[in-house]
Design an enzyme around this catalytic site. Structure first.
Site, short mmCIF file in Angstrom:
data_model
loop_
_atom_site.label_atom_id
_atom_site.label_comp_id
_atom_site.label_asym_id
_atom_site.label_seq_id
_atom_site.Cartn_x
_atom_site.Cartn_y
_atom_site.Cartn_z
N CYS A 183 15.49 2.32 40.08
CA CYS A 183 16.91 2.57 40.39
C CYS A 183 17.66 3.06 39.15
O CYS A 183 18.53 3.93 39.25
CB CYS A 183 17.56 1.32 40.96
SG CYS A 183 17.00 0.97 42.64
N CYS A 227 16.53 -2.41 39.10
CA CYS A 227 15.13 -2.24 38.68
C CYS A 227 14.97 -0.89 37.96
O CYS A 227 15.88 -0.04 37.98
CB CYS A 227 14.20 -2.33 39.89
SG CYS A 227 14.17 -0.82 40.89
N ASN A 243 19.23 -3.91 50.47
CA ASN A 243 17.79 -3.67 50.36
C ASN A 243 17.14 -3.71 51.74
O ASN A 243 17.56 -4.46 52.62
CB ASN A 243 17.12 -4.65 49.39
CG ASN A 243 17.43 -6.11 49.64
OD1 ASN A 243 18.50 -6.44 50.12
ND2 ASN A 243 16.49 -6.97 49.34
N GLU A 296 13.42 -4.05 53.37
CA GLU A 296 11.99 -4.34 53.20
C GLU A 296 11.26 -4.09 54.51
O GLU A 296 11.89 -3.97 55.57
CB GLU A 296 11.82 -5.81 52.80
CG GLU A 296 12.53 -6.14 51.50
CD GLU A 296 12.41 -7.61 51.10
OE1 GLU A 296 11.90 -8.42 51.91
OE2 GLU A 296 12.84 -7.93 49.98
N CYS A 321 15.42 -0.41 47.45
CA CYS A 321 16.45 -1.27 46.87
C CYS A 321 17.84 -0.89 47.39
O CYS A 321 18.08 0.26 47.78
CB CYS A 321 16.48 -1.13 45.35
SG CYS A 321 15.03 -1.77 44.53
N GLU A 350 20.56 -0.35 45.75
CA GLU A 350 21.19 0.72 44.96
C GLU A 350 20.79 2.09 45.48
O GLU A 350 21.59 3.00 45.59
CB GLU A 350 20.78 0.62 43.48
CG GLU A 350 21.23 -0.64 42.79
CD GLU A 350 20.20 -1.77 42.87
OE1 GLU A 350 19.55 -1.92 43.92
OE2 GLU A 350 20.08 -2.50 41.88
N1 THU Z 1 15.99 -5.30 44.91
C1 THU Z 1 17.10 -4.53 45.03
O1 THU Z 1 17.55 -4.22 46.14
N2 THU Z 1 17.68 -4.07 43.90
C2 THU Z 1 17.25 -4.35 42.64
O2 THU Z 1 17.80 -3.83 41.68
C3 THU Z 1 16.14 -5.27 42.44
C4 THU Z 1 15.38 -5.66 43.65
C5 THU Z 1 15.36 -5.81 46.13
C6 THU Z 1 14.01 -5.23 46.43
C7 THU Z 1 13.41 -6.32 47.27
O3 THU Z 1 13.83 -6.14 48.61
C8 THU Z 1 14.03 -7.59 46.75
O4 THU Z 1 15.16 -7.20 46.01
C9 THU Z 1 13.10 -8.41 45.86
O5 THU Z 1 12.56 -7.62 44.86
#
Ligand code: THU
Length: 129
Positions: free
Chosen positions: A89, A86, A42, A44, A53, A55
């Site tokens: 994704c 999520c 991920n 940010e 994310c 994925e």
């Molecule tokens: N996140 C993912 O990378 N994949 C998911 O399926 C759920 C959430 C990340 C997004 C963000 O950087 C952190 O997790 C918290 O939501």
């Protein structure tokens, strides 16, 4: 591909997560039909909303290299039980990968495998249009 090997790749790439805001690291490892693996973490940033994310990072990397057929994805977090992809994704994995095997895993060694159609039933996709 052997789930343990795939999870190990997810554990490794998870360490690269840019998660300064949530402090929640995610690693993903996506397998193509030819057995190649594309990993992602991920990413940010200060706007929060532009976060991508793990994925989707793995999926974009694979698609941009010309890959179009996929069989499995492992998603690794530290959550107990392991987190699952999520909604955004799930939609994109469904559209680009179809009914792949999804391996949900955590650092504590717990894993669960299920088909994407189980996580994303009754989808909106190209066949709807
Ligand atoms: N996140 C993912 O990378 N994949 C998911 O399926 C759920 C959430 C990340 C997004 C963000 O950087 C952190 O997790 C918290 O939501």
């Amino acid at each position: 591909m052997n789930p343990e090997e795939l999870i190990a790749l997810g554990v490794k790439v998870r360490e690269n997560a840019c998660a300064d805001y949530s402090h929640y690291k995610v690693g993903a490892a996506l397998v193509t039909a030819s057995g190649k693996v594309y990993t992602g973490c991920n990413v940010e940033n200060s706007t929060y909303g532009l976060t991508v994310c793990a994925e989707r990072v793995a999926l974009w990397k694979a698609l941009s290299e010309g890959e179009r057929k996929f069989t499995q994805i492992a998603v690794v977090t530290s959550s107990e039980p392991p987190a699952s992809p999520c909604g955004a994704c799930r939609q994109l994995l469904w559209e680009f990968c179809g009914d792949i095997e999804v391996i949900l895993a955590n650092l504590q060694g717990f894993q669960k495998t299920l088909r994407l159609s189980k996580l994303f039933p009754y989808p909106f996709d190209q066949s709807t249009l």
